[in-house]
Design a protein around this motif. Sequence first.
Motif, PDB file in Angstrom:
ATOM      1  N   UNK A   1      55.522  21.191  -2.039  1.00  0.00           N
ATOM      2  CA  UNK A   1      56.473  22.100  -2.667  1.00  0.00           C
ATOM      3  C   UNK A   1      57.103  23.024  -1.629  1.00  0.00           C
ATOM      4  N   UNK A   2      58.298  23.531  -1.911  1.00  0.00           N
ATOM      5  CA  UNK A   2      58.933  24.479  -0.984  1.00  0.00           C
ATOM      6  C   UNK A   2      58.073  25.708  -0.700  1.00  0.00           C
ATOM      7  N   UNK A   3      57.337  26.174  -1.717  1.00  0.00           N
ATOM      8  CA  UNK A   3      56.490  27.345  -1.491  1.00  0.00           C
ATOM      9  C   UNK A   3      55.312  27.013  -0.575  1.00  0.00           C
ATOM     10  N   UNK A   4      54.767  25.806  -0.699  1.00  0.00           N
ATOM     11  CA  UNK A   4      53.677  25.400   0.201  1.00  0.00           C
ATOM     12  C   UNK A   4      54.181  25.334   1.634  1.00  0.00           C
ATOM     13  N   UNK A   5      55.346  24.759   1.833  1.00  0.00           N
ATOM     14  CA  UNK A   5      55.929  24.658   3.177  1.00  0.00           C
ATOM     15  C   UNK A   5      56.266  26.051   3.705  1.00  0.00           C
ATOM     16  N   UNK A   6      56.724  26.931   2.819  1.00  0.00           N
ATOM     17  CA  UNK A   6      57.042  28.302   3.218  1.00  0.00           C
ATOM     18  C   UNK A   6      55.804  29.008   3.765  1.00  0.00           C
ATOM     19  N   UNK A   7      54.673  28.899   3.043  1.00  0.00           N
ATOM     20  CA  UNK A   7      53.447  29.551   3.494  1.00  0.00           C
ATOM     21  C   UNK A   7      52.925  28.902   4.775  1.00  0.00           C
ATOM     22  N   UNK A   8      52.998  27.572   4.843  1.00  0.00           N
ATOM     23  CA  UNK A   8      52.543  26.877   6.048  1.00  0.00           C
ATOM     24  C   UNK A   8      53.363  27.313   7.262  1.00  0.00           C
ATOM     25  N   UNK A   9      54.658  27.498   7.075  1.00  0.00           N
ATOM     26  CA  UNK A   9      55.525  27.964   8.153  1.00  0.00           C
ATOM     27  C   UNK A   9      55.102  29.347   8.642  1.00  0.00           C
TER      28      UNK A   9
ATOM     29  N   UNK B   1      49.149  36.861   3.175  1.00  0.00           N
ATOM     30  CA  UNK B   1      49.054  35.482   2.682  1.00  0.00           C
ATOM     31  C   UNK B   1      48.498  35.448   1.262  1.00  0.00           C
ATOM     32  N   UNK B   2      47.587  36.355   0.964  1.00  0.00           N
ATOM     33  CA  UNK B   2      47.031  36.416  -0.393  1.00  0.00           C
ATOM     34  C   UNK B   2      48.078  36.818  -1.424  1.00  0.00           C
ATOM     35  N   UNK B   3      49.146  37.459  -0.976  1.00  0.00           N
ATOM     36  CA  UNK B   3      50.215  37.878  -1.889  1.00  0.00           C
ATOM     37  C   UNK B   3      51.394  36.905  -1.891  1.00  0.00           C
ATOM     38  N   UNK B   4      51.306  35.835  -1.103  1.00  0.00           N
ATOM     39  CA  UNK B   4      52.423  34.893  -1.025  1.00  0.00           C
ATOM     40  C   UNK B   4      52.643  34.226  -2.383  1.00  0.00           C
ATOM     41  N   UNK B   5      53.910  33.998  -2.761  1.00  0.00           N
ATOM     42  CA  UNK B   5      54.201  33.391  -4.073  1.00  0.00           C
ATOM     43  C   UNK B   5      53.499  32.059  -4.311  1.00  0.00           C
ATOM     44  N   UNK B   6      53.161  31.332  -3.243  1.00  0.00           N
ATOM     45  CA  UNK B   6      52.498  30.028  -3.421  1.00  0.00           C
ATOM     46  C   UNK B   6      51.224  30.161  -4.240  1.00  0.00           C
ATOM     47  N   UNK B   7      50.481  31.258  -4.044  1.00  0.00           N
ATOM     48  CA  UNK B   7      49.217  31.445  -4.751  1.00  0.00           C
ATOM     49  C   UNK B   7      49.391  32.105  -6.113  1.00  0.00           C
TER      50      UNK B   7
ATOM     51  N   UNK C   1      48.492  27.282 -10.935  1.00  0.00           N
ATOM     52  CA  UNK C   1      47.719  28.393 -10.404  1.00  0.00           C
ATOM     53  C   UNK C   1      46.432  27.888  -9.752  1.00  0.00           C
ATOM     54  N   UNK C   2      45.849  28.689  -8.853  1.00  0.00           N
ATOM     55  CA  UNK C   2      44.573  28.282  -8.248  1.00  0.00           C
ATOM     56  C   UNK C   2      43.512  28.031  -9.310  1.00  0.00           C
ATOM     57  N   UNK C   3      42.773  26.962  -9.153  1.00  0.00           N
ATOM     58  CA  UNK C   3      41.678  26.670 -10.072  1.00  0.00           C
ATOM     59  C   UNK C   3      40.574  27.712  -9.920  1.00  0.00           C
ATOM     60  N   UNK C   4      39.763  27.862 -10.937  1.00  0.00           N
ATOM     61  CA  UNK C   4      38.576  28.701 -10.821  1.00  0.00           C
ATOM     62  C   UNK C   4      37.483  27.880 -10.131  1.00  0.00           C
ATOM     63  N   UNK C   5      36.722  28.492  -9.235  1.00  0.00           N
ATOM     64  CA  UNK C   5      35.694  27.727  -8.519  1.00  0.00           C
ATOM     65  C   UNK C   5      34.776  26.938  -9.450  1.00  0.00           C
ATOM     66  N   UNK C   6      34.371  27.544 -10.555  1.00  0.00           N
ATOM     67  CA  UNK C   6      33.433  26.881 -11.457  1.00  0.00           C
ATOM     68  C   UNK C   6      34.048  25.682 -12.185  1.00  0.00           C
ATOM     69  N   UNK C   7      35.370  25.565 -12.138  1.00  0.00           N
ATOM     70  CA  UNK C   7      36.029  24.446 -12.811  1.00  0.00           C
ATOM     71  C   UNK C   7      36.277  23.259 -11.882  1.00  0.00           C
ATOM     72  N   UNK C   8      35.945  23.402 -10.613  1.00  0.00           N
ATOM     73  CA  UNK C   8      36.200  22.327  -9.662  1.00  0.00           C
ATOM     74  C   UNK C   8      35.173  21.209  -9.824  1.00  0.00           C
ATOM     75  N   UNK C   9      35.530  19.982  -9.479  1.00  0.00           N
ATOM     76  CA  UNK C   9      34.583  18.861  -9.611  1.00  0.00           C
ATOM     77  C   UNK C   9      33.431  18.974  -8.623  1.00  0.00           C
TER      78      UNK C   9
END
Length: 413
Positions: free
Chosen positions: A303-311, A327-333, A338-346
């Motif tokens: 996504x453009x936002x992912x590339x923006x943060x990577x840049x 970085x924690x305030x970047x629109x990508x996050x 939205x970021x998954x919750x840790x407890x919901x990850x496989x």
Amino acid sequence: MATTDKAAQKGYPLERRDDGRSRFHGCSRINDYEWLCKLGEGTFGEVSKARSKKNGQIVALKKILMHNEKDGFPITALREIKLLKQLDHPNVLKLEEMAVERSKNLTKKSSMFMVTPYMDHDLSGLLQNPNVRFTEPQIKCYLKQLLEGCAYLHENRILHRDMKAANLLISNKGVLQIADFGLARPYDDEPPKAGKGGGEATREYTTLVVTRWYRPPELLLQLRKYTTAIDMWGVGCVFAEMFKRKPILAGDSDLNQALMIFDLVGSPTDETMPGWKDLPGCENVRDFAPRRSSLQQVFKDQSPLAVSLLTEFLKLDWRKRINAIDALQHPYLHTAPMPARPQDLPQYEDSHELDRRKFRDQQAKPPPAPAGGSIGAGAQGDWGINGQPLPYDARGPGRGPGRGPRLLSEWSW
């Protein structure tokens, strides 16, 4: 956004909790633990999985090997222990205690073990597993935790100096923790501030840090007054690696590493990296043909936002490279998904050094990388500064590259 440790606010050192009690339990006997299996080879020795006989907790035991006992306790191990005793954050590996194994032979020294919570995987191992596929919410979850851990370290004036996927441990509860503080050290300058990037450093540090594939351009050009921005370059490399499932800048020499960086983000100029021509290591790259950034093309599927943060992570100018706070305030996050919750990850099968060898056999092997990592690292490889290997005494037998000397007096820190 991380906040300064409450204990420090009350006047206690970081080693103390909010009520003044010590964070660190002290030492126990190795007989207090039941050995379960070997996990891999760490920086200083074997790492094993064990169970506490006192409370049943599953832990990792990292044995500190004395490669040359007359030189005493490894200074890098001492540095790691001292730092970990001070730290207390959900996204930083916790040193529970030290365990001692008394030798029955009175002429031999005791063995020491670092006791940490057991973590099921490291990020590098998960990415090598052909059965694992990260979703974008999962990537965002891991990235957010990594940034929160970095913000905590940097706010408390600690440089990690070996940020890479192999040093990021992950539990089956979805928790990511930064590990391997063998190269970490206190930072003398002001911690990062919102909107101020990496800033400037006033004190010189050694450039013999950071595994080559994650080493920022300013270190390749031998900047000694570096900042917390060196860790953020590594965060950017890890972020991109989660998309590509392999290291994105796998150089086979320092010069080749610089070339790969400039192929991705463009050649340094007075605008993109002010002062680069004044750095001691610039001579080897002055004659490179001019290169334009290919980052947009390489990551066209993101996504453009992912590339923006990577840049922002991979900016050549370390002064303007994004810090963890911003970085924690970047629109990508903060945009869907939205970021998954840790407890919901496989949950996945254990993925440590010994577990994942079978994965390596199923896929093409990448170029060799320097070894390291808290629970085992990637393939062995060459290491050096500007293509020159470190002297044998600085590496030691069986030591990961760039691990530093055994004696504090060998280097000026």
